[in-house]
Design an enzyme around this catalytic site. Sequence first.
Site, mmCIF file in Angstrom:
data_model
loop_
_atom_site.group_PDB
_atom_site.id
_atom_site.type_symbol
_atom_site.label_atom_id
_atom_site.label_comp_id
_atom_site.label_asym_id
_atom_site.label_seq_id
_atom_site.Cartn_x
_atom_site.Cartn_y
_atom_site.Cartn_z
ATOM 1 N N ASP A 1 0.814 -1.217 0.000
ATOM 2 C CA ASP A 1 0.000 0.000 0.000
ATOM 3 C C ASP A 1 0.848 1.268 0.000
ATOM 4 O O ASP A 1 0.308 2.365 -0.067
ATOM 5 C CB ASP A 1 -0.945 0.002 1.205
ATOM 6 C CG ASP A 1 -2.313 -0.544 0.840
ATOM 7 O OD1 ASP A 1 -2.560 -0.751 -0.358
ATOM 8 O OD2 ASP A 1 -3.140 -0.763 1.751
ATOM 9 N N LYS B 1 -6.612 -1.898 5.072
ATOM 10 C CA LYS B 1 -6.231 -3.283 4.812
ATOM 11 C C LYS B 1 -7.350 -4.055 4.093
ATOM 12 O O LYS B 1 -7.076 -4.906 3.245
ATOM 13 C CB LYS B 1 -5.892 -3.984 6.125
ATOM 14 C CG LYS B 1 -5.379 -5.360 5.852
ATOM 15 C CD LYS B 1 -5.176 -6.178 7.079
ATOM 16 C CE LYS B 1 -5.231 -7.623 6.669
ATOM 17 N NZ LYS B 1 -5.394 -8.497 7.820
ATOM 18 N N ASP C 1 -0.334 -10.914 8.012
ATOM 19 C CA ASP C 1 0.272 -9.590 8.081
ATOM 20 C C ASP C 1 1.747 -9.734 7.722
ATOM 21 O O ASP C 1 2.312 -10.815 7.870
ATOM 22 C CB ASP C 1 0.180 -9.030 9.510
ATOM 23 C CG ASP C 1 -1.242 -8.699 9.903
ATOM 24 O OD1 ASP C 1 -2.114 -8.719 9.024
ATOM 25 O OD2 ASP C 1 -1.474 -8.440 11.099
ATOM 26 N N ASP D 1 -11.396 -7.601 9.960
ATOM 27 C CA ASP D 1 -11.320 -9.045 10.112
ATOM 28 C C ASP D 1 -12.526 -9.603 10.874
ATOM 29 O O ASP D 1 -13.227 -10.490 10.391
ATOM 30 C CB ASP D 1 -9.991 -9.442 10.768
ATOM 31 C CG ASP D 1 -9.606 -8.525 11.928
ATOM 32 O OD1 ASP D 1 -10.383 -7.619 12.254
ATOM 33 O OD2 ASP D 1 -8.533 -8.736 12.511
HETATM 34 O O1 UPG Z 1 -3.819 0.782 4.801
HETATM 35 C C1 UPG Z 1 -3.376 -0.259 5.243
HETATM 36 C C2 UPG Z 1 -3.180 -0.474 6.622
HETATM 37 C C3 UPG Z 1 -2.668 -1.691 7.047
HETATM 38 N N1 UPG Z 1 -2.335 -2.667 6.153
HETATM 39 C C4 UPG Z 1 -1.777 -3.957 6.645
HETATM 40 O O2 UPG Z 1 -2.570 -4.505 7.656
HETATM 41 C C5 UPG Z 1 -1.792 -5.362 8.450
HETATM 42 C C6 UPG Z 1 -2.100 -5.189 9.908
HETATM 43 O O3 UPG Z 1 -1.668 -3.962 10.385
HETATM 44 P P1 UPG Z 1 -0.970 -3.768 11.814
HETATM 45 O O4 UPG Z 1 -0.563 -2.352 11.925
HETATM 46 O O5 UPG Z 1 0.065 -4.799 12.002
HETATM 47 O O6 UPG Z 1 -2.171 -3.989 12.789
HETATM 48 P P2 UPG Z 1 -2.388 -5.064 13.963
HETATM 49 O O7 UPG Z 1 -3.219 -4.417 15.000
HETATM 50 O O8 UPG Z 1 -1.137 -5.679 14.404
HETATM 51 O O9 UPG Z 1 -3.272 -6.116 13.168
HETATM 52 C C7 UPG Z 1 -4.333 -6.889 13.681
HETATM 53 O O10 UPG Z 1 -5.572 -6.189 13.649
HETATM 54 C C8 UPG Z 1 -5.984 -5.717 12.368
HETATM 55 C C9 UPG Z 1 -7.356 -5.113 12.519
HETATM 56 O O11 UPG Z 1 -7.316 -4.006 13.337
HETATM 57 C C10 UPG Z 1 -6.019 -6.841 11.350
HETATM 58 O O12 UPG Z 1 -6.236 -6.290 10.095
HETATM 59 C C11 UPG Z 1 -4.700 -7.575 11.351
HETATM 60 O O13 UPG Z 1 -4.723 -8.642 10.438
HETATM 61 C C12 UPG Z 1 -4.426 -8.078 12.754
HETATM 62 O O14 UPG Z 1 -3.210 -8.802 12.801
HETATM 63 C C13 UPG Z 1 -0.336 -5.075 8.110
HETATM 64 O O15 UPG Z 1 0.195 -6.152 7.366
HETATM 65 C C14 UPG Z 1 -0.420 -3.815 7.282
HETATM 66 O O16 UPG Z 1 0.579 -3.750 6.333
HETATM 67 C C15 UPG Z 1 -2.530 -2.463 4.800
HETATM 68 O O17 UPG Z 1 -2.226 -3.327 3.991
HETATM 69 N N2 UPG Z 1 -3.052 -1.269 4.382
HETATM 70 MN MN MN Z 2 0.513 -6.437 13.542
#
Ligand code: UPG
Ligand code: MN
Length: 768
Positions: free
Chosen positions: A151, A291, A315, A476
């Site tokens: 992204d 995401k 992720d 999710d």
């Molecule tokens: O505009 C965006 C924002 C995030 N991501 C991806 O989303 C994933 C999760 O982001 P992260 O910042 O790691 O969030 P977490 O809170 O750790 O993620 C948990 O919580 C999210 C929901 O809030 C879920 O989407 C994730 O799968 C879950 O692991 C990462 O691979 C990012 O690269 C994108 O692809 N595009």
């Molecule tokens: Mn994460």
Amino acid sequence: MGDFNSSSMEDDDMAAPLFERQLRKNYVQRAVDITILLLMISLLSYRLVSIRSHGGDGWEVKTWQVAMGCEAWFTFVWVLVVSTKWNLLRYLTFPQRLLQRKRELPALDMFVTTADPELEPPIIMVNTVLSLMAVDYPGTAHKLAVYVSDDACSPLTFFALSEAAKFAQLWVPFCRKHNIQVRAPFRYFSPTAERPPSASGGSKSPEFQQEWKHIKNEYESLNWKIEDARKKPVSSILSAGEFAAFANMDRGNHPPIVKIIWENKETEPDGLPHLIYISREKRPKHHHHYKAGAMNALIRVSGVMTNAPFMLNVDCDMYTHNPQIVLHALCLLLDPRSQNDTGYVQCPQQFYDGLKDDPFGNQLVVLQEGIVSIQGPFYGGTGCFHRRRVIYGALPKNVDSKKKNARSMDEISLSEFGSSEQFLKLVTRALKDESGTEKDLPSSLEAALHVASSGYEYGTSWGKKIGLTYGSTTEDIFTGMKIQSKGWRSAYCSLDPPAFLGCAPTGGPASLNQMKRWSTGLLEILVSKSNPIRATLLGRLQFRQCLTYIWVLIWNIRSIPELIYALLPAYCIITNSHFLPKVHERAIMIPASVFAIYNIYTLLEHFRCSLSARAWWNYQQMARINSACAWLFGVLTVLLKVLGISDTVFEITKKEQSTSNDQPDADLGRFTFDESPIFVPGTTLLLVQLAALAMLMLGIQPAPGGANGSGLAEVACSLLVVLYFWPFLRGLLGKGKYGIPLKTIYKSAALSTVFVLFCRFPSVGLHR
Ligand SMILES: O=c1ccn([C@@H]2O[C@H](COP(=O)(O)OP(=O)(O)O[C@H]3O[C@H](CO)[C@@H](O)[C@H](O)[C@H]3O)[C@@H](O)[C@H]2O)c(=O)[nH]1
Ligand SMILES: [Mn+2]
């Protein structure tokens, strides 16, 4: 291209099952849960009965009522908890049986999302990709494809992947040949790992050692190249042809890019999986839905390029720690019993290099235990295997289609998938549970670019009835709930060694911001049109599953009663009144035993998950801190959205390769702060307690109204709040990132002064 369909089902029916469900005996837990519930109900009844006798005058009745209101909310939440945890389920999977069946394994598309090369260092993403490319899929690896969505549209990410593909040519065969268990090189070669680690079977032959050294050098050079590329201009890291695609790119405004980095042309059974880079189109006029939007682009692009019937998504920091994971998950999806029952398979979220005793309470071990049984676990956004046709909106066969409203909710026509003819053809196949495409990868590029364009979803049902659902920062949970409301169940795949390991945020700001985002997203689901109550009334979400969803969706609402309840002891000390029975009254036993039983029980729960008492205490502290700070801000954020003042955003969590070594050990788990207003409520709460306790010690409490002054119970509760907010107390005295910024302290001091004045000078507030 190979097809996988359910034709030879009859043979399978005769064969041994691929998985077993085991109910865990939990009579003691149920008994404790019910005891706590009964005690809470008695507390409420006691409050109701004694409201007059304890009331004294009008305002004291109010204190009693406020306490009762909070306790009523806690009791309601407890009912949801009891229902959720009533059955505990375990799944056992038998991958050997899957391999013994002489059928071909199905194709699998694997998705990795990344969004920011600063917060998500490319080397971490590269390791995730390498671990996925190296999973065990005997004789069928050519049916695997890895898709990376970027992204950030970052040339660095693209460069890192291109280099990783070269390294994979060495790495993947090495892992397969020696049956290496940890297939993310940064973990395999980490300084704390055995050096050189033995191949499985313990062989440390000179030949293996030599190979090991060679691969290690190659990995180090990959690492170095990526690190070095960070500092260089884009034009120098990419070849002229590749550079053209990324030149002058604005990450928020650019055309789609799809690049085949590695293609397994010979369809060699033991070759390397395809590797494809995608940066979906972004235009300011089209909302990109974070995401969820990235995932939907991945689903469509893979839909035209490989069209596998199963999809895995992780992720960028969640590498596969168990090379057999795909086989285990497929046991749960391919067993004849699950074809029309199991929509997705979720693996637990587990983390590497977890700090000792989980100081930020975010490894979520105990939490994930309980949510598996009723209609299956939530979709957790990473480590999840989906059926493509389920994501396309298919219903389980034999589903009860009597529900009239449900039927209208279910209907999806092909045109709702968008306008790409090639894609639509393949959707039709996927819905029939057939897989594959007729074209090879390069000739499907054009269609791939079309479905990755930002306007593609316009006028379609993507984000609504198809794909991942938009409108919540926890896309999710939202999507999983939608799938379950069609009547699908989900299954849980918890393995040892763990299937996936990722990076949990460390430090106060990152942990609280993640909690805030989660709790925001959850409440967004509750206030949306497709909330679980509707899904139960009109759809096929089971009643108790609905209760489980409600339990998590209202997480952050609890911050309000919790905050009030935590203010009550201070209020009572300051005004010399009380909100709990006196210590000499029998009734004090009710709240005291709720408190004791709850704590002993959660402590034992931690022991059962092999966690320490310290981890338990850290979790209790973080639960209170999260509630007062992160959840409270979550409620506010949703409120602002509902009022149309501001929209919610997905703030990405920073990922680190491992807990950094540059700080002294003693400070590793220490709570950190920043300027964010998120720390104000916690600091205020603490200052209010300190003020109350100081007034008590200085003996400047007013005379009690009637004979009912504050007592030991109120003081104990106030001290308890101070203990829960101990990290903040340290923060008041700490320096640098370990200290609460002065601005925050001033704001909190002002707020707590207002509170004390409100308590002491009744005319200011509502008092009397
Ligand atoms: O505009 C965006 C924002 C995030 N991501 C991806 O989303 C994933 C999760 O982001 P992260 O910042 O790691 O969030 P977490 O809170 O750790 O993620 C948990 O919580 C999210 C929901 O809030 C879920 O989407 C994730 O799968 C879950 O692991 C990462 O691979 C990012 O690269 C994108 O692809 N595009
Ligand atoms: Mn994460």
